[in-house]
Design a protein around this motif. Structure first.
Motif, PDB file in Angstrom:
ATOM      1  N   LEU A 212       0.618  -1.208   0.001  1.00  0.00           N
ATOM      2  CA  LEU A 212       0.093   0.074   0.227  1.00  0.00           C
ATOM      3  C   LEU A 212       1.027   1.225   0.092  1.00  0.00           C
ATOM      4  N   SER A 215       0.446   3.817  -2.841  1.00  0.00           N
ATOM      5  CA  SER A 215      -0.766   3.986  -3.233  1.00  0.00           C
ATOM      6  C   SER A 215      -1.128   5.567  -3.139  1.00  0.00           C
ATOM      7  N   ASP A 217      -4.518   6.460  -3.421  1.00  0.00           N
ATOM      8  CA  ASP A 217      -5.554   6.804  -2.819  1.00  0.00           C
ATOM      9  C   ASP A 217      -5.538   7.313  -1.402  1.00  0.00           C
ATOM     10  N   TRP A 218      -5.395   8.457  -1.138  1.00  0.00           N
ATOM     11  CA  TRP A 218      -5.081   8.986   0.126  1.00  0.00           C
ATOM     12  C   TRP A 218      -6.034   8.586   1.263  1.00  0.00           C
ATOM     13  N   THR A 220      -8.637   6.342   1.329  1.00  0.00           N
ATOM     14  CA  THR A 220      -8.839   4.674   1.570  1.00  0.00           C
ATOM     15  C   THR A 220      -7.562   4.294   2.306  1.00  0.00           C
ATOM     16  N   THR A 221      -6.600   4.532   1.798  1.00  0.00           N
ATOM     17  CA  THR A 221      -5.252   3.753   2.064  1.00  0.00           C
ATOM     18  C   THR A 221      -4.841   4.324   3.500  1.00  0.00           C
ATOM     19  N   ARG A 224      -7.032   2.262   5.887  1.00  0.00           N
ATOM     20  CA  ARG A 224      -6.582   0.740   6.019  1.00  0.00           C
ATOM     21  C   ARG A 224      -5.517   0.717   6.659  1.00  0.00           C
ATOM     22  N   TYR A 225      -4.391   1.749   6.448  1.00  0.00           N
ATOM     23  CA  TYR A 225      -3.418   1.769   7.574  1.00  0.00           C
ATOM     24  C   TYR A 225      -3.776   1.688   8.954  1.00  0.00           C
ATOM     25  N   GLN A 254       4.424   2.736   6.274  1.00  0.00           N
ATOM     26  CA  GLN A 254       3.472   3.630   6.506  1.00  0.00           C
ATOM     27  C   GLN A 254       4.162   5.017   6.145  1.00  0.00           C
ATOM     28  N   PHE A 257       4.219   6.088   2.445  1.00  0.00           N
ATOM     29  CA  PHE A 257       2.974   6.365   2.111  1.00  0.00           C
ATOM     30  C   PHE A 257       2.870   7.761   2.614  1.00  0.00           C
TER      31      PHE A 257
END
Length: 409
Positions: A212, A215, A217-218, A220-221, A224-225, A254, A257
């Protein structure tokens, strides 16, 4: 012909000793005068007197075995019965009879003493077995293991019993140790299995986190984190070396991202500045919870603050360690308060503390009485020695009492 109260020499040179049963031939003397003959056999008598005296002292003052003592008595009695000396042979027999009685008495004393020692050893080993069997059920793995090792040393220092009894007690003792070892191995094997399961679960979380990290897709990701972090905490701890390595990878993914997202949202620096102000205000509110007075209330308040904190969003990167460190410091204080509360409510630890305090208090009271008794009897040297010992015991008691206060704090 020559004679004295205990013997005589006739004209043929034959030497006689007088006994209650009449005269007995001692020997023949042709090398000198009758007086020299009597003197020679009287010296033999004196030699027997000396030997009997030495044997009497050995029996009374040394650990001469009964078997050796009786053999020596028999040897002397043979010499007396063969009439090769001039003197009061009946008196020597009387002394030997008395010595036999002494040897018999000593033999009985030793038998009783040995029986007593055997009985004491039996009770001591039975007590060790009972203690070992109790420890075998313990889950205090380290302390119970150390106590069992100490019991083995104590067992080795005790004398052996008869083979059957000793083997039976040792079998129970050894069985208790084996049972404890099996339980301990099973416990740590299960713990290792749990940590291995945690490692596998976290490996999967790390793999997803790393997937991830690229990604864009700020929203949603990021969500998810957060879920991954929750799953991480629920997975339990792996072995330390694996835990650290996996955490660094997980956190690193993380960071990649969120760093990318931060770059994209550089224009939102102003918003992050406002976020920082709000988080600093929340940190101030959180810091007011310390020192912790009401753990339940403080934990609830911190949870609410933390939820608001999580909802705020990012702050400038260079300000993050400081402001997050303030919240982490409050969280650590709450964790320490929880641990202290657990220790205070731990009945096993409290019982051990109370037991130790009771033992030390009894020892201090006993020493004080002994000191008073020594002073009253004028034995100041003993009183001074006991006073020094009291200082050490009192210091230990004070420390134990201080520790006990923590359970009621």
């Amino acid at each position: 012909m020559s004679s004295d109260p205990w013997g005589r020499v006739d004209e043929t040179g034959t030497v006689y000793v007088r006994t209650a049963d009449g005269e007995q031939v001692v020997g023949s003397w042709q090398a000198g005068t009758p007086e020299e003959a009597l003197a020679y056999f009287e010296r033999k008598y004196e030699g027997l007197v000396v030997e009997i005296g030495l044997l009497e002292r050995r029996v009374k003052t040394t650990d001469l075995s009964s078997k050796d003592a009786m053999a020596a008595i028999g040897h002397l009695r043979t010499q007396i019965d063969e009439h090769h000396a001039v003197g009061d042979l009946a008196a020597l027999r009387t002394r030997l009879d008395a010595l036999v009685a002494t040897v018999d008495s000593r033999r009985e004393e030793r038998r009783i003493q040995k029986a007593k020692q055997t009985d004491e050893a039996r009770h001591a080993k039975e007590a060790l077995v009972v203690e070992a069997e109790e420890l075998a059920e313990s889950e205090q793995w380290r302390s119970a293991g150390e106590q069992l090792r100490a019991l083995v040393d104590t067992w080795k220092a005790l004398p052996r019993l008869d083979r059957k009894s000793d083997d039976e007690l040792w079998h129970r003792f050894s069985h208790a140790r084996s049972a404890f070892s099996k339980r301990r191995k099973a416990h740590f094997a299960a713990l290792d299995a749990q940590r291995e399961d945690a490692r596998k679960a976290k490996e999967k979380l790390v793999a997803e986190a790393e997937a991830l990290s690229g990604s864009t897709d700020w929203g949603t990701t990021a969500a998810r984190y957060r879920d991954l972090m929750t799953e991480w905490k629920a997975a339990g701890r792996a072995q330390r070396e694996s835990e650290d390595e996996l955490w660094n990878r997980f956190r690193g993914a993380q960071d990649v991202f969120f760093a990318a997202r931060g770059g994209v949202f550089a224009e939102r620096d102003a918003e992050q500045g406002e976020n920082l102000k709000v988080k600093e205000e929340l940190a101030v509110e959180a810091e007011k919870l310390v020192p912790v007075k009401d753990l339940k209330t403080a934990r609830a308040a911190f949870r609410a603050l933390n939820e608001r904190w999580e909802a705020i969003g990012h702050v400038p990167r260079d300000a993050r360690p400081k402001v997050e460190g303030r919240m982490q410091a409050v969280e650590r204080a709450l964790q320490e308060a929880e641990e202290n509360e657990w220790r205070r409510s731990n009945p096993e630890a409290r019982a051990r503390a109370e037991g130790l305090t009771g033992q030390l208090q009894a020892a201090v009271d006993k020493l004080r009485k002994q000191i008073d008794t020594a002073r009253a009897s004028g034995n100041n040297a003993r009183a001074d020695k006991l006073a020094k010992e009291l200082e050490g015991r009192q210091a230990l008691l004070d420390q134990a009492l201080k520790g006990l206060e923590e359970f009621s704090g």
